[in-house]
Motif scaffolding. Structure first.
Motif, PDB file in Angstrom:
ATOM      1  N   GLN A  95       0.830  -1.195   0.000  1.00  0.00           N
ATOM      2  CA  GLN A  95       0.000   0.000   0.000  1.00  0.00           C
ATOM      3  C   GLN A  95       0.872   1.256   0.000  1.00  0.00           C
ATOM      4  O   GLN A  95       2.040   1.224   0.359  1.00  0.00           O
ATOM      5  CB  GLN A  95      -0.939  -0.003   1.208  1.00  0.00           C
ATOM      6  CG  GLN A  95      -1.874  -1.213   1.249  1.00  0.00           C
ATOM      7  CD  GLN A  95      -2.885  -1.139   2.371  1.00  0.00           C
ATOM      8  OE1 GLN A  95      -3.358  -0.063   2.731  1.00  0.00           O
ATOM      9  NE2 GLN A  95      -3.245  -2.297   2.930  1.00  0.00           N
ATOM     10  N   GLY A  96       0.272   2.368  -0.429  1.00  0.00           N
ATOM     11  CA  GLY A  96       0.987   3.638  -0.454  1.00  0.00           C
ATOM     12  C   GLY A  96       1.957   3.787  -1.602  1.00  0.00           C
ATOM     13  O   GLY A  96       2.852   4.636  -1.568  1.00  0.00           O
ATOM     14  N   VAL A  97       1.786   2.984  -2.649  1.00  0.00           N
ATOM     15  CA  VAL A  97       2.672   3.021  -3.807  1.00  0.00           C
ATOM     16  C   VAL A  97       2.041   3.873  -4.905  1.00  0.00           C
ATOM     17  O   VAL A  97       0.844   3.753  -5.179  1.00  0.00           O
ATOM     18  CB  VAL A  97       2.949   1.601  -4.338  1.00  0.00           C
ATOM     19  CG1 VAL A  97       3.783   1.646  -5.610  1.00  0.00           C
ATOM     20  CG2 VAL A  97       3.636   0.753  -3.270  1.00  0.00           C
ATOM     21  N   ASP A 101       3.438   8.744 -12.782  1.00  0.00           N
ATOM     22  CA  ASP A 101       2.515   9.795 -13.228  1.00  0.00           C
ATOM     23  C   ASP A 101       1.647  10.306 -12.084  1.00  0.00           C
ATOM     24  O   ASP A 101       0.740  11.108 -12.302  1.00  0.00           O
ATOM     25  CB  ASP A 101       1.634   9.291 -14.378  1.00  0.00           C
ATOM     26  CG  ASP A 101       0.709   8.143 -13.973  1.00  0.00           C
ATOM     27  OD1 ASP A 101       0.794   7.685 -12.806  1.00  0.00           O
ATOM     28  OD2 ASP A 101      -0.091   7.699 -14.814  1.00  0.00           O
ATOM     29  N   GLY A 102       1.894   9.816 -10.861  1.00  0.00           N
ATOM     30  CA  GLY A 102       1.186  10.294  -9.684  1.00  0.00           C
ATOM     31  C   GLY A 102      -0.039   9.500  -9.295  1.00  0.00           C
ATOM     32  O   GLY A 102      -0.620   9.731  -8.229  1.00  0.00           O
ATOM     33  N   THR A 103      -0.455   8.532 -10.116  1.00  0.00           N
ATOM     34  CA  THR A 103      -1.632   7.727  -9.802  1.00  0.00           C
ATOM     35  C   THR A 103      -1.282   6.639  -8.802  1.00  0.00           C
ATOM     36  O   THR A 103      -0.125   6.206  -8.697  1.00  0.00           O
ATOM     37  CB  THR A 103      -2.228   7.101 -11.076  1.00  0.00           C
ATOM     38  OG1 THR A 103      -1.219   6.305 -11.728  1.00  0.00           O
ATOM     39  CG2 THR A 103      -2.694   8.187 -12.033  1.00  0.00           C
ATOM     40  N   ASP A 201      11.490  11.320  -6.342  1.00  0.00           N
ATOM     41  CA  ASP A 201      11.404  11.729  -4.942  1.00  0.00           C
ATOM     42  C   ASP A 201      10.258  11.027  -4.217  1.00  0.00           C
ATOM     43  O   ASP A 201      10.288  10.906  -2.984  1.00  0.00           O
ATOM     44  CB  ASP A 201      11.209  13.246  -4.849  1.00  0.00           C
ATOM     45  CG  ASP A 201      12.438  14.012  -5.331  1.00  0.00           C
ATOM     46  OD1 ASP A 201      13.548  13.452  -5.216  1.00  0.00           O
ATOM     47  OD2 ASP A 201      12.277  15.142  -5.828  1.00  0.00           O
ATOM     48  N   ASP A 202       9.246  10.560  -4.978  1.00  0.00           N
ATOM     49  CA  ASP A 202       8.064   9.968  -4.349  1.00  0.00           C
ATOM     50  C   ASP A 202       8.068   8.443  -4.421  1.00  0.00           C
ATOM     51  O   ASP A 202       7.011   7.811  -4.290  1.00  0.00           O
ATOM     52  CB  ASP A 202       6.783  10.509  -4.998  1.00  0.00           C
ATOM     53  CG  ASP A 202       6.717  10.227  -6.505  1.00  0.00           C
ATOM     54  OD1 ASP A 202       7.766   9.870  -7.097  1.00  0.00           O
ATOM     55  OD2 ASP A 202       5.624  10.365  -7.083  1.00  0.00           O
ATOM     56  N   TYR A 203       9.236   7.839  -4.614  1.00  0.00           N
ATOM     57  CA  TYR A 203       9.303   6.380  -4.665  1.00  0.00           C
ATOM     58  C   TYR A 203       8.961   5.797  -3.300  1.00  0.00           C
ATOM     59  O   TYR A 203       9.391   6.313  -2.265  1.00  0.00           O
ATOM     60  CB  TYR A 203      10.702   5.941  -5.096  1.00  0.00           C
ATOM     61  CG  TYR A 203      10.882   4.441  -5.135  1.00  0.00           C
ATOM     62  CD1 TYR A 203      10.041   3.639  -5.896  1.00  0.00           C
ATOM     63  CD2 TYR A 203      11.889   3.817  -4.390  1.00  0.00           C
ATOM     64  CE1 TYR A 203      10.202   2.262  -5.934  1.00  0.00           C
ATOM     65  CE2 TYR A 203      12.064   2.446  -4.432  1.00  0.00           C
ATOM     66  CZ  TYR A 203      11.210   1.672  -5.195  1.00  0.00           C
ATOM     67  OH  TYR A 203      11.361   0.308  -5.224  1.00  0.00           O
ATOM     68  N   LYS A 207      15.497   5.283  -0.944  1.00  0.00           N
ATOM     69  CA  LYS A 207      16.045   6.160  -1.973  1.00  0.00           C
ATOM     70  C   LYS A 207      17.395   5.614  -2.434  1.00  0.00           C
ATOM     71  O   LYS A 207      18.302   5.405  -1.632  1.00  0.00           O
ATOM     72  CB  LYS A 207      16.204   7.577  -1.435  1.00  0.00           C
ATOM     73  CG  LYS A 207      16.596   8.599  -2.501  1.00  0.00           C
ATOM     74  CD  LYS A 207      16.611  10.001  -1.928  1.00  0.00           C
ATOM     75  CE  LYS A 207      17.014  11.026  -2.997  1.00  0.00           C
ATOM     76  NZ  LYS A 207      16.052  11.063  -4.117  1.00  0.00           N
ATOM     77  N   PRO A 208      17.573   5.384  -3.739  1.00  0.00           N
ATOM     78  CA  PRO A 208      18.848   4.845  -4.230  1.00  0.00           C
ATOM     79  C   PRO A 208      19.946   5.898  -4.237  1.00  0.00           C
ATOM     80  O   PRO A 208      19.689   7.104  -4.203  1.00  0.00           O
ATOM     81  CB  PRO A 208      18.501   4.406  -5.659  1.00  0.00           C
ATOM     82  CG  PRO A 208      17.374   5.307  -6.061  1.00  0.00           C
ATOM     83  CD  PRO A 208      16.577   5.554  -4.807  1.00  0.00           C
TER      84      PRO A 208
END
Length: 502
Positions: A95-97, A101-103, A201-203, A207-208
């Motif tokens: 969840q929270g993925v 494209d922001g969807t 930034d929203d992965y 963060k790699p």
């Protein structure tokens, strides 16, 4: 949850997607590859020239195989899974993925992604791994999905490591710009020059360290090695053994690729088993080792590497026997087979180091025993038109030189689409082969291994399905500023999140 049906294959865990250690620095890197990507379609990511760029970088899967350890199948977009009482599989989604494209990511996206792979409106390569079975996805709720298979598939969680997830809104036809849930998004694609991926930034995951990856393309392995040496690039996953001269930057790795020559049994004279045996006897495989082929490569007796379930150690490599090859051709000719018909060998440009020299040497060896061989090199997109069905009508006898990757540890990722009558890259039809594939795919444990082993021997010794050559060893050059070691999967998938910057 039921216990694992295949040792090590269905292990659950709670690793992060990257599973990479913490590194001190971050920044952009440049990667130089042998082949340019002809498209960046997610459902084609099982093809190496595409998968090296987008698989698990832009486009993620529900599960992934731990190729660096022995933890089997690990969570990715699915947090856990279990087998239901009716034999279907239930996946519980993370969840929270969000997609790039922001969807939001949910079970409807998974269902659409699988149905898109199986659609007749495209030519998704990953479809071939689900041949011989019917798979029905059913959404349970936003974060739960069931997959019902007929016949039952005990390794379905492993198979799902090849299904790239796209948004539900993605059209069935091929797309140019992939939208995925991965740690990177495509920010530039200049055909013939470069491809650029930039970290998100929203992965949802860790963060790699690599903030941006620029992919460059050079066919010559010496040029690729030199680019890393001079700092024009940071990593070349594939260089030749001759260029691997610096122990500080150059690494060999067990490669899951098998080099072979697919024979089209449908067209004379390749429809005669004596001719196919003669092809195998005419090639001096041993002579290539340590010269054009790395010394650590293994002569192949199957299209899967020796680490694969059911690999048969009793099957022996065809000996180099040019006189025996000539005798078989004489016997076939006496029986009316037109053995002097020109045969075209089709190879893929820059498919692997020294591919040109290797294929030219094989052409010469085949001609020396009496074959008339034309050698043709083509780019990857054209190569696919010869390699996969529908085969062209009116074609002459053809041999397709190729590499096949199976790093998953089970022959099911190879056998149906390579050898079954309905397989997309199969060059023949044999009822016993079809039966063994069907039974092995549904079997578990020792019985599964036994059936695959029987099939491997039958394909090699009786059908003489193709000309098997080498299980390859790969060489990479890695800049000293990077913390990275190649794995068995490096030739087909290169996860940027596993690369550290010192």
């Amino acid at each position: 949850m039921k216990k694992s049906l295949i040792a090590g294959a269905l292990v659950l865990g709670s690793l992060s997607a990257a599973g990479s250690p913490a590194f001190a620095a971050s920044g952009p890197i440049k990667i130089v590859l042998a082949e340019e990507a002809d498209l960046l379609e997610p459902c084609m990511a099982t093809r190496s020239n595409i998968g090296r760029i987008i698989m698990e970088n832009v486009s993620e899967t529900l599960t992934e195989l731990d190729v660096r350890g022995k933890n089997g199948v690990q969570p990715r977009l699915a947090e856990k899974w279990e087998q239901n009482s009716d034999g279907s599989w239930r996946f519980h989604l993370r969840q929270g993925v969000k997609f790039s494209d922001g969807t939001d990511f949910d079970a409807k996206d998974v269902k659409h992604s699988f149905e898109r792979i199986m659609s007749d409106k495209n030519a998704c390569e990953s479809r071939r791994y689900f041949g011989g079975m019917t798979v029905t996805p059913t959404v349970v709720d936003d974060h739960t999905i069931d997959f019902k298979t007929d016949p039952a598939q005990p390794i379905l969680p492993l198979l799902m490591s090849l299904v790239t997830i796209v948004p539900e809104e993605t059209k069935m036809e091929f797309i140019r710009e992939p939208v995925g849930t991965g740690p990177y998004k495509l920010t530039n694609w200049t055909p013939g020059q470069q491809i650029v991926l930039t970290s998100r930034d929203d992965y949802w995951g860790k963060k790699p360290q690599v903030t941006e990856a620029t992919y460059l393309f050079r066919a010559d392995p010496s040029v690729r090695a030199a680019m890393v040496q001079t700092g024009e690039a940071d990593l070349s996953p594939s260089i030749s053994q001759l260029d691997a001269t610096n122990p500080k930057t150059d690494f060999s790795y067990l490669d899951s690729e098998t080099v072979y020559m697919r024979l089209d049994h449908n067209i004379a004279p390749l429809n005669d088993v004596r001719v196919r045996r003669a092809l195998n006897l005419a090639i001096d495989r041993q002579a290539f080792l340590g010269t054009l082929v790395p010394e650590g490569a293994v002569l192949a007796t199957a299209l899967v590497p020796p680490t694969t379930l059911g690999w048969n150690p009793d099957v022996k490599v065809f000996p180099y026997d040019p006189e025996g090859a000539k005798k078989l051709l004489e016997e076939a000719k006496a029986a009316g087979v037109k053995v002097d018909t020109p045969i075209t060998v089709i190879a893929r440009t820059a498919n692997f180091p020294n591919v040109t020299e290797i294929m030219e040497a094989i052409q010469q060896q085949l001609q020396e025993v009496g074959f008339k061989i034309d050698l043709k090199f083509v780019e990857v997109a054209e190569h696919e038109s010869y390699y996969s069905k529908p085969f062209k009508e009116g074609r002459g006898p053809q041999i397709v030189a190729a590499m096949h990757d199976n790093s998953k540890g089970d022959p099911s990722f190879t056998m149906f689409f390579k050898y079954a009558t309905k397989g997309t890259q199969s060059g023949f039809s044999d009822k016993k082969v079809d039966d063994l594939i069907e039974r092995a795919s549904a079997a578990v444990g020792d019985e599964r291994a036994k059936l695959w082993s029987e099939l491997i021997a039958y394909l090699h010794d009786d059908v003489v399905a193709d000309v098997l050559l080498f299980h390859m060893v790969g060489f990479s050059r890695v800049s000293e500023r990077l913390d990275f070691k190649p794995t068995i999967a490096t030739n087909s998938m290169l996860q940027l999140s596993e690369i550290g910057i010192k």
